[in-house]
Design a protein around this motif. Structure first.
Motif, PDB file in Angstrom:
ATOM      1  N   UNK A  27       0.715  -1.244   0.133  1.00  0.00           N
ATOM      2  CA  UNK A  27       0.160   0.087   0.004  1.00  0.00           C
ATOM      3  C   UNK A  27       0.579   1.693  -0.103  1.00  0.00           C
ATOM      4  N   UNK A  28       1.835   1.105   0.575  1.00  0.00           N
ATOM      5  CA  UNK A  28       2.929   2.696   0.795  1.00  0.00           C
ATOM      6  C   UNK A  28       3.701   2.654  -0.867  1.00  0.00           C
TER       7      UNK A  28
ATOM      8  N   UNK B  53      11.034  16.889  -3.218  1.00  0.00           N
ATOM      9  CA  UNK B  53      12.124  14.998  -3.527  1.00  0.00           C
ATOM     10  C   UNK B  53      10.796  14.667  -4.007  1.00  0.00           C
ATOM     11  N   UNK B  54      10.905  15.291  -5.690  1.00  0.00           N
ATOM     12  CA  UNK B  54      10.230  14.298  -6.490  1.00  0.00           C
ATOM     13  C   UNK B  54       9.403  15.301  -6.393  1.00  0.00           C
ATOM     14  N   UNK B  55       9.570  15.762  -6.597  1.00  0.00           N
ATOM     15  CA  UNK B  55       8.407  17.126  -7.036  1.00  0.00           C
ATOM     16  C   UNK B  55       6.770  17.597  -5.743  1.00  0.00           C
ATOM     17  N   UNK B  56       7.388  16.159  -4.529  1.00  0.00           N
ATOM     18  CA  UNK B  56       6.527  16.810  -3.464  1.00  0.00           C
ATOM     19  C   UNK B  56       7.307  16.901  -2.260  1.00  0.00           C
ATOM     20  N   UNK B  57       6.663  18.250  -1.582  1.00  0.00           N
ATOM     21  CA  UNK B  57       7.544  18.844  -0.404  1.00  0.00           C
ATOM     22  C   UNK B  57       7.465  17.854   0.614  1.00  0.00           C
ATOM     23  N   UNK B  58       9.013  17.955   1.415  1.00  0.00           N
ATOM     24  CA  UNK B  58       8.991  16.500   2.038  1.00  0.00           C
ATOM     25  C   UNK B  58       9.932  17.058   3.102  1.00  0.00           C
ATOM     26  N   UNK B  59       9.272  16.672   4.477  1.00  0.00           N
ATOM     27  CA  UNK B  59      10.623  17.278   5.689  1.00  0.00           C
ATOM     28  C   UNK B  59      11.826  16.200   5.779  1.00  0.00           C
ATOM     29  N   UNK B  60      12.558  17.395   5.658  1.00  0.00           N
ATOM     30  CA  UNK B  60      14.026  17.204   5.310  1.00  0.00           C
ATOM     31  C   UNK B  60      15.013  17.501   6.252  1.00  0.00           C
ATOM     32  N   UNK B  61      16.021  16.235   7.004  1.00  0.00           N
ATOM     33  CA  UNK B  61      16.803  16.704   8.371  1.00  0.00           C
ATOM     34  C   UNK B  61      17.530  17.940   7.593  1.00  0.00           C
ATOM     35  N   UNK B  62      18.015  19.236   8.767  1.00  0.00           N
ATOM     36  CA  UNK B  62      19.438  18.794   8.248  1.00  0.00           C
ATOM     37  C   UNK B  62      20.657  19.157   9.028  1.00  0.00           C
TER      38      UNK B  62
ATOM     39  N   UNK C 194       3.160  23.292   7.394  1.00  0.00           N
ATOM     40  CA  UNK C 194       2.248  24.084   7.801  1.00  0.00           C
ATOM     41  C   UNK C 194       1.605  24.830   7.124  1.00  0.00           C
ATOM     42  N   UNK C 195       0.155  25.392   6.712  1.00  0.00           N
ATOM     43  CA  UNK C 195      -0.745  25.951   6.510  1.00  0.00           C
ATOM     44  C   UNK C 195      -0.795  25.506   4.804  1.00  0.00           C
ATOM     45  N   UNK C 196      -0.856  24.485   4.569  1.00  0.00           N
ATOM     46  CA  UNK C 196      -0.590  24.110   3.191  1.00  0.00           C
ATOM     47  C   UNK C 196      -1.739  23.655   2.872  1.00  0.00           C
ATOM     48  N   UNK C 197      -2.749  23.227   4.266  1.00  0.00           N
ATOM     49  CA  UNK C 197      -3.749  22.446   4.234  1.00  0.00           C
ATOM     50  C   UNK C 197      -4.165  21.088   3.131  1.00  0.00           C
ATOM     51  N   UNK C 198      -2.739  20.732   3.344  1.00  0.00           N
ATOM     52  CA  UNK C 198      -2.476  19.134   2.276  1.00  0.00           C
ATOM     53  C   UNK C 198      -2.864  18.294   3.932  1.00  0.00           C
ATOM     54  N   UNK C 199      -3.093  16.819   3.548  1.00  0.00           N
ATOM     55  CA  UNK C 199      -3.258  15.496   4.680  1.00  0.00           C
ATOM     56  C   UNK C 199      -2.664  15.460   4.604  1.00  0.00           C
ATOM     57  N   UNK C 200      -2.520  14.314   5.218  1.00  0.00           N
ATOM     58  CA  UNK C 200      -1.446  13.027   5.332  1.00  0.00           C
ATOM     59  C   UNK C 200      -1.784  12.344   3.998  1.00  0.00           C
ATOM     60  N   UNK C 201      -0.573  11.955   3.263  1.00  0.00           N
ATOM     61  CA  UNK C 201      -1.303  11.305   1.641  1.00  0.00           C
ATOM     62  C   UNK C 201      -1.202   9.583   1.944  1.00  0.00           C
ATOM     63  N   UNK C 202      -0.966   8.964   2.962  1.00  0.00           N
ATOM     64  CA  UNK C 202      -1.031   7.376   2.881  1.00  0.00           C
ATOM     65  C   UNK C 202      -2.253   7.140   4.292  1.00  0.00           C
ATOM     66  N   UNK C 203      -3.339   8.274   4.433  1.00  0.00           N
ATOM     67  CA  UNK C 203      -3.984   8.670   5.724  1.00  0.00           C
ATOM     68  C   UNK C 203      -5.092   7.319   4.805  1.00  0.00           C
ATOM     69  N   UNK C 204      -5.078   7.150   3.773  1.00  0.00           N
ATOM     70  CA  UNK C 204      -6.207   6.694   3.001  1.00  0.00           C
ATOM     71  C   UNK C 204      -5.791   5.179   2.901  1.00  0.00           C
ATOM     72  N   UNK C 205      -4.743   4.684   3.273  1.00  0.00           N
ATOM     73  CA  UNK C 205      -3.997   3.112   2.810  1.00  0.00           C
ATOM     74  C   UNK C 205      -3.667   3.042   3.892  1.00  0.00           C
ATOM     75  N   UNK C 206      -4.092   3.094   5.158  1.00  0.00           N
ATOM     76  CA  UNK C 206      -3.831   2.600   6.394  1.00  0.00           C
ATOM     77  C   UNK C 206      -5.429   1.518   6.630  1.00  0.00           C
ATOM     78  N   UNK C 207      -6.218   1.852   5.871  1.00  0.00           N
ATOM     79  CA  UNK C 207      -7.749   1.294   6.068  1.00  0.00           C
ATOM     80  C   UNK C 207      -8.090   0.793   5.168  1.00  0.00           C
ATOM     81  N   UNK C 208      -7.763   0.480   4.126  1.00  0.00           N
ATOM     82  CA  UNK C 208      -7.989   0.285   2.424  1.00  0.00           C
ATOM     83  C   UNK C 208      -9.996  -0.404   2.177  1.00  0.00           C
ATOM     84  N   UNK C 209     -10.187  -0.295   1.510  1.00  0.00           N
ATOM     85  CA  UNK C 209     -11.684  -0.916   1.567  1.00  0.00           C
ATOM     86  C   UNK C 209     -11.703  -2.716   0.609  1.00  0.00           C
TER      87      UNK C 209
END
Length: 305
Positions: A45-46, A204-213, A290-305
């Protein structure tokens, strides 16, 4: 039973299992990948969601094929690692049928300014660890498992001559600064999502990703050389090519966002060499800007139909 005792028993079991012919282990990996897909397991799923995010240009058929190849590669990597962990280092290093940039690493180490090896989760990073240890002392940053047995097992299989394992916790930065200021080397897996507040967002691959400093903080404060390192699978058996390449100097930029963007660009370039060998089973994008109003993209994958 004490954690160290349990870890040793697990090590012996792994050593026995990986004595099977590689053709059998490879077949086992293919069956494992098939089961992940058949059961719609977390790994499947991931991976599917990550490929949707990172490769939106692919057709559905192309993505299905890549999904299958990624899971086969992931299962192979797990069995390869068990085999590498339970064999003498000399036997493991014999798996390196190609070596590119070895002199670059040796020269950077000899310069005495410290070396930071940024190693993406691509190919087999455990073999890279063993190669680094063969060149001299190396401090490897790792995230300790929650269970004491798991940590004891990692200490057992990753330990040995020249290896210092540094927990990715508060004191880690001080330990690594000392290693680098003394002219030593450290290995860091920089494509893991840090805790909120411990990184910056960068593409990272065109998607904003929290990246270590961590990489840019260490490089900026010590002047250490930053190199990329990875071991890429190049044959049907235990055959790998070692690669060491210089990083963009911008990875040490004082501006965290600039540095993280440069770091991710290098990691992405390596992963795109053969995307099926990258670790797409990891949830790289759970935290959103923060402020993007985006949700965890994996949330719907945790409970597949």
């Amino acid at each position: 039973m004490k954690p160290h005792t349990t870890a040793r028993l697990a090590y012996r079991a792994a050593a026995l299992f990986t004595r099977l012919p590689w053709s059998w282990l490879r077949g086992f990996a293919h069956v494992l990948a098939w089961l992940w897909i058949r059961l719609n397991a977390r790994e499947s799923r991931v991976t599917r969601r990550n490929l949707e995010l990172a490769f939106p240009e692919l057709t559905d058929a192309q993505r299905v094929q890549m999904h299958r190849q990624v899971l086969r590669s992931t299962a192979l990597q797990a069995l390869e690692t068990l085999r590498l962990w339970t064999r003498p280092r000399e036997q493991s290093l014999a798996c390196l049928v190609e070596r590119h940039g070895e002199a670059l690493y040796d020269a950077a180490l000899a310069a005495g300014k410290g070396v930071i090896v940024a190693a993406p989760h691509h190919g087999n990073w455990e073999l890279l660890n063993q190669w680094l240890a063969s060149r001299g002392p190396i401090a490897i940053v790792y995230k300790a498992p929650d269970e004491a047995v798991g940590d004891a097992f990692l200490q057992l299989v990753r330990g040995g001559d020249n290896v210092q394992q540094v927990r990715a916790e508060g004191p880690a930065v001080r330990q690594l600064l000392k290693v680098l200021k003394d002219g030593g080397a450290t290995g860091i897996l920089p494509d893991q999502q840090p805790k909120a507040g411990d990184g910056v967002f960068a593409p990272f691959f065109g998607v904003e990703a929290l990246t270590m400093t961590l990489v840019n903080r260490l490089a900026e404060r010590t002047g250490a050389t930053v190199l990329y390192g990875w071991c890429e699978r190049v044959g049907p058996g235990m055959q790998f090519a070692l690669h060491v390449e210089p990083a963009d100097p911008a990875v040490a930029d004082p501006d965290p966002r600039t540095a993280a963007t440069a770091l991710n660009a290098g990691l992405e370039r390596i992963a795109r060499r053969d995307p099926t060998q990258y670790q797409w089973t990891y949830k790289r994008y759970t935290l959103r800007p923060p402020g993007s109003n985006e949700v965890d993209p994996y949330a719907t994958e945790e409970h597949p139909h």
